[in-house]
Design an enzyme around this catalytic site. Sequence first.
Site, PDB file in Angstrom:
ATOM      1  CB  SER A   1      -0.925   0.008   1.227  1.00  0.00           C
ATOM      2  OG  SER A   1      -0.176  -0.052   2.431  1.00  0.00           O
TER       3      SER A   1
ATOM      4  CG  ASN B   1      -4.318  -4.640  13.030  1.00  0.00           C
ATOM      5  OD1 ASN B   1      -3.739  -4.613  11.952  1.00  0.00           O
ATOM      6  ND2 ASN B   1      -4.785  -5.759  13.564  1.00  0.00           N
TER       7      ASN B   1
ATOM      8  CB  THR C   1     -42.009  23.893  -8.168  1.00  0.00           C
ATOM      9  OG1 THR C   1     -43.174  24.282  -8.898  1.00  0.00           O
ATOM     10  CG2 THR C   1     -41.825  24.834  -6.971  1.00  0.00           C
ATOM     11  CG  HIS C   2     -42.847  20.077 -10.546  1.00  0.00           C
ATOM     12  ND1 HIS C   2     -42.757  18.780 -10.099  1.00  0.00           N
ATOM     13  CD2 HIS C   2     -43.688  20.722  -9.700  1.00  0.00           C
ATOM     14  CE1 HIS C   2     -43.529  18.629  -9.033  1.00  0.00           C
ATOM     15  NE2 HIS C   2     -44.102  19.797  -8.760  1.00  0.00           N
TER      16      HIS C   2
ATOM     17  CB  SER D   1     -16.686  24.414 -29.538  1.00  0.00           C
ATOM     18  OG  SER D   1     -16.684  23.411 -30.533  1.00  0.00           O
TER      19      SER D   1
ATOM     20  CE  LYS E   1     -21.435  25.071 -27.288  1.00  0.00           C
ATOM     21  NZ  LYS E   1     -20.949  23.679 -27.495  1.00  0.00           N
TER      22      LYS E   1
ATOM     23  CG  ASN F   1     -18.411  24.555 -24.326  1.00  0.00           C
ATOM     24  OD1 ASN F   1     -19.492  24.841 -24.839  1.00  0.00           O
ATOM     25  ND2 ASN F   1     -17.424  23.983 -24.993  1.00  0.00           N
TER      26      ASN F   1
ATOM     27  CD  GLU G   1     -20.662  21.232 -19.347  1.00  0.00           C
ATOM     28  OE1 GLU G   1     -21.607  21.605 -20.058  1.00  0.00           O
ATOM     29  OE2 GLU G   1     -19.529  20.934 -19.797  1.00  0.00           O
TER      30      GLU G   1
ATOM     31  CE1 TYR H   1      -6.791  -2.816   9.308  1.00  0.00           C
ATOM     32  CE2 TYR H   1      -5.765  -4.888   8.643  1.00  0.00           C
ATOM     33  CZ  TYR H   1      -6.017  -3.546   8.428  1.00  0.00           C
ATOM     34  OH  TYR H   1      -5.501  -2.923   7.312  1.00  0.00           O
TER      35      TYR H   1
ATOM     36  CD  GLN I   1      -3.327  -2.536   1.650  1.00  0.00           C
ATOM     37  OE1 GLN I   1      -2.614  -3.020   2.519  1.00  0.00           O
ATOM     38  NE2 GLN I   1      -3.210  -2.850   0.367  1.00  0.00           N
TER      39      GLN I   1
END
Length: 461
Positions: A25, A112, A157-158, A279, A285, A287, A292, A319, A324
């Site tokens: 690890s 541990n 709403t919605h 773009s 464009k 963006n 995002e 443990y 891990q």
Amino acid sequence: MTETSTWSQRFESALHPAIASFNASISFDIELIEYDITGSQAHAKMLAHTGIISPEEGEKLVTGLEQILQEYQQGTFQPGIDAEDVHFAVETRLTEIVGDVGKKLHTARSRNDQVGTDTRLYLREQIQQIRQYLRAFQSILLEIAEKNVETLIPGYTHLQRAQPVSLAHHLLAYFQMAQRDWERLGDVYKRVNISPLGCGALAGTTFPIDRHYTAQLLDFDSIYANSLDGVSDRDFAIEFLCAASMIMVHLSRLSEEVILWSSEEFRFVSLKDSCATGSSIMPQKKNPDVPELVRGKTGRVFGHLQAMLVIMKGLPLAYNKDLQEDKEGIFDSVNTVKACLEAMTILMGEGLEFRQQRLAEAVTEDFSNATDVADYLAAKGVPFREAYNLVGKVVKTSIAAGKLLKDLTIEEWQEIHPAFDTDIYEAISPRQVVSARNSYGGTGFNQIKQALLDARSQITE
């Protein structure tokens, strides 16, 4: 070729190279090295404090560990796969520096309880840092809100136009979400800040250790009361990942709104060049990459939470090596949440501009004042349900006629119901619609001004 074993003489041969790599690890738990050294220094001091080792030996261990920390920070200590994990890497290097006394560091301690301690030391520091990021995010939201008390924006709403609200009110909703996130992390911190050090592998130790002493040295609030629980508990990690996921939920919701607002269909905000991209083939464009990406990165934090829950659901005490797998998800979630909070703070503060004229137009081009017509009639003694049905019919006929409510003549209003008078026009103006909602927590301007004061006091306490 076989790897050199780090285990006792119980084993006659070393691990297969592929298994050694699979088992290791060090590639990711090196992140814990400073916390491992801090915990080890406290453990060494405790061993000397209780007479398990001599004061001179304790001092050697502490000094040697400090040297390792400096070497790591300077880039001269970079353990490889043969170290297996950060704990063996530090202990091996310590023995090289101070000699055989370095082998005494692990007395009365298991990996541990050691890794459990390291993880908690790491996470409590990260929680405090994330809370600072949240405060910076809240501060930006508050600054924008304070400048836009009387700026109106359609409320939905919605995803359908519902009622106009103050832009400040809208932004303060996200401020309150972030406040809950800040408080939630504070609650998680309490359960992170419990020391498992001294629980050993699972059953404690025969040495006369002082767990309260190490907890005090490491600024833990308390210690685990049960050694089995101490080495196997990952509730605190799950709670943190839950809190991290909630932060991402809130950031993602705001991201979605910014994406919508910046579209040609809404045109509520303009993205500045510093926080947008173009773009490769469409020159017109611009963006909304930042929101995002935040929206997209939310899924990875959710994934880490799900993974942690699945890891824990079937583990017997105490443990197990499965644990891990907790670290990479925690590390990535910490980094993701920090990066997203910072990016959204910059975006909101520097990367977009609310289009005031467009917003002013938007709140006048729909039927979001229909509820206020019903309230108007109800205030004049018409039962609300009757008023509601009347207004529904008015909206229907107005749509058919290509009119808005503000376009109806007083004669048309009075044909609907004699209770209507010329004051109906003021009652359904967007500013009045917003101002009139002065119930506690509402969008009325007086309520918002008080909410801003309260919010400012929350982040300056």
